[in-house]
Design an enzyme around this catalytic site. Structure first.
Site, PDB file in Angstrom:
ATOM      1  N   TYR A 192      72.051  41.192  22.916  1.00 23.83           N
ATOM      2  CA  TYR A 192      73.323  40.549  23.603  1.00 23.83           C
ATOM      3  C   TYR A 192      72.816  39.574  24.716  1.00 23.83           C
ATOM      4  CZ  TYR A 192      77.106  43.679  22.525  1.00 23.83           C
ATOM      5  OH  TYR A 192      78.202  44.189  21.918  1.00 23.83           O
ATOM      6  N   ASP A 223      76.818  49.825  20.770  1.00 27.31           N
ATOM      7  CA  ASP A 223      78.252  49.250  20.664  1.00 27.31           C
ATOM      8  C   ASP A 223      78.873  49.422  19.492  1.00 27.31           C
ATOM      9  OD1 ASP A 223      80.337  47.632  21.723  1.00 27.31           O
ATOM     10  OD2 ASP A 223      79.879  46.201  19.870  1.00 27.31           O
ATOM     11  N   ASP A 261      81.947  52.991  18.987  1.00 28.75           N
ATOM     12  CA  ASP A 261      83.352  52.682  18.345  1.00 28.75           C
ATOM     13  C   ASP A 261      83.553  53.734  17.000  1.00 28.75           C
ATOM     14  OD1 ASP A 261      83.822  50.728  20.124  1.00 28.75           O
ATOM     15  OD2 ASP A 261      85.103  49.604  18.690  1.00 28.75           O
ATOM     16  N   ASP A 298      71.988  52.714   9.774  1.00 32.82           N
ATOM     17  CA  ASP A 298      73.092  52.770   8.626  1.00 32.82           C
ATOM     18  C   ASP A 298      73.107  54.317   8.289  1.00 32.82           C
ATOM     19  OD1 ASP A 298      70.318  52.676   7.686  1.00 32.82           O
ATOM     20  OD2 ASP A 298      70.814  51.509   5.926  1.00 32.82           O
ATOM     21  N   LYS A 335      66.124  50.459  13.402  1.00 29.65           N
ATOM     22  CA  LYS A 335      66.089  49.870  12.027  1.00 29.65           C
ATOM     23  C   LYS A 335      64.874  49.580  11.603  1.00 29.65           C
ATOM     24  CE  LYS A 335      68.418  48.350   8.262  1.00 29.65           C
ATOM     25  NZ  LYS A 335      68.894  49.312   7.446  1.00 29.65           N
TER      26      LYS A 335
HETATM   27  C1  IPM Z   1      81.793  47.877  24.685  1.00 31.81           C
HETATM   28  C2  IPM Z   1      82.624  46.474  24.471  1.00 31.81           C
HETATM   29  C3  IPM Z   1      81.929  45.468  24.977  1.00 31.81           C
HETATM   30  C4  IPM Z   1      80.630  45.364  24.548  1.00 31.81           C
HETATM   31  C5  IPM Z   1      82.500  44.049  24.746  1.00 31.81           C
HETATM   32  C6  IPM Z   1      84.147  43.970  25.628  1.00 31.81           C
HETATM   33  C7  IPM Z   1      81.935  42.817  25.555  1.00 31.81           C
HETATM   34  O1  IPM Z   1      82.853  46.287  23.238  1.00 31.81           O
HETATM   35  O2  IPM Z   1      81.813  48.132  25.940  1.00 31.81           O
HETATM   36  O3  IPM Z   1      81.512  48.589  23.827  1.00 31.81           O
HETATM   37  O4  IPM Z   1      80.133  45.022  23.241  1.00 31.81           O
HETATM   38  O5  IPM Z   1      79.408  45.950  24.954  1.00 31.81           O
HETATM   39 MG    MG Z   2      82.153  48.316  22.049  1.00 35.22          MG
END
Ligand code: IPM
Ligand code: MG
Length: 357
Positions: free
Chosen positions: A123, A231, A235, A207, A174
């Site tokens: 990032y 990240d 999710d 993975d 990884k």
């Molecule tokens: C998260 C979000 C952020 C990230 C975005 C909105 C920049 O997806 O906090 O997980 O990628 O860190």
């Molecule tokens: Mg995210």
């Protein structure tokens, strides 16, 4: 924290998209805690992100803490305050099992925390950019990088957290492909050997970790990983709690000489522009982030428990925003979900007070 009193200053930053809608519900909860439970906080609304940018051409207003002035975005805010340890708890809620996309027997009893490194990795790595090649093609490039110190401090956070839980850390990398991951694994292993050999440590490739999160998530207690892997995996893990809208997070900076640390509490979900302004977003990720703040910054464990119980009870009583509703179930607006949590807070706390007498 204010040096002359115990009052903690909290900036409430709605941000953009659905941000202001969900954050407003957390603001109501904080007001309730301050009035009914004597929570010593000074609350201040601040704007950040696209809204002030559109109005003034500048991404923040003067209400934002001054150190954040030059930080241009959420990522800038994280980086500016060095909020390197991002805690994302993943807890299966039995009452939401119906609406969760995973099978109830996979979800039963799942309770783990992803600690995502938040201020380094791909990032922020340099060089980065987009260049035009001699043949006219565009080439985008980014740099994944981690230093020993960056790895060790987030791994330390993971080991320390594990000691307060089931004493297990799974480090995700990884290392079969990436040099950054080779260093990652070596550093985590060395720190473990030197200071945390009482904690059970395992390693997974990213993975495989993604697969294990949906196959057998009960195996995890604390998972620690780098910025981008964290990240993506968080999710993925959100589906365990039913919806991305349910997930809270805490982002913690280094501990200073007074034993305090800067912290940012936010739902894991983004600004969701597709549903912004419609009043249907789930505020529980934001509200549960307040519970994390009560525990991690304000040292108010009882209030944190109370708020989490209130959310669980509101769900048990059938409160659902659209993202967590069973097919054809009645759904609540963002504000009505806030109302539902405030109502259960009142109920539980007046019962507790009766019990105290
Ligand atoms: C998260 C979000 C952020 C990230 C975005 C909105 C920049 O997806 O906090 O997980 O990628 O860190
Ligand atoms: Mg995210």
């Amino acid at each position: 924290m204010n040096s002359r009193s115990n009052t903690v200053k909290i900036a409430i930053v709605g941000g953009e998209g659905i941000g202001p809608e969900v954050t407003e519900q957390s603001h109501r909860i904080l007001n309730w805690l301050s009035v009914r439970r004597g929570l010593p906080v000074a609350l201040r609304e601040a704007q950040y992100g696209l809204v002030p940018y559109l109005a003034t051409g500048c991404p923040e207003t003067k209400e934002v803490p001054s150190a954040a002035r030059k930080a241009g975005s959420l990522l800038g805010l994280r980086r500016k305050y060095d909020l390197y340890a991002n805690l994302r708890p993943i807890v299966a809620s039995p009452v939401l099992a119906e609406s969760a996309p995973l099978k109830a027997e996979v979800l039963d009893g799942v309770d783990f925390v992803i600690i995502r490194e938040l201020t380094s990795g791909i990032y922020f790595g340099e060089p980065r950019g987009i260049e035009i090649l001699p043949d006219g093609q565009r080439r985008g490039f980014n740099t994944e990088q981690y230093t020993s110190d960056q790895i060790r401090r987030v791994a330390r956070a993971a080991f320390e957290l594990a000691r307060t839980r089931r004493n297990k850390v799974c480090s995700v990398d990884k290392a079969n492909v990436l040099e950054t991951s080779v260093v990652w694994r070596d550093e985590v292993t060395a720190l473990h050997r030197a200071e945390f050999s009482d904690v059970e440590l395992t390693h997974l490739y990213v993975d495989n970790a993604a697969m294990q999160i949906v196959r057998e998530p009960r195996q995890f207690d604390v998972m620690v990983t780098g910025n981008m892997f964290g990240d993506i995996l968080s999710d993925c893990a959100a589906m365990i709690s039913g919806s991305l809208g349910m997930l809270p997070s805490a982002s913690l900076g280094p501990v200073d000489e007074f034993g305090r640390r800067k912290a940012l509490y936010e739902p894991v979900h983004g600004s969701a522009p597709d549903i912004a302004g419609r009043g249907i977003a789930n505020p529980l990720g934001s509200i549960l982030s307040v519970a994390m703040m009560l525990r991690l910054t304000l040292d108010r464990r009882k209030d944190a428990d109370l708020l989490e119980r209130a959310v669980a009870l509101a769900l048990e009583r059938g409160a659902r925003t659209a993202d967590i509703a069973e097919p054809r179930a009645k759904t609540l607006s963002t504000v009505a979900m806030g109302d539902a949590v405030l109502a259960t807070l009142e109920d539980i706390s007046s019962k507790d007070e009766e019990g105290d007498q």
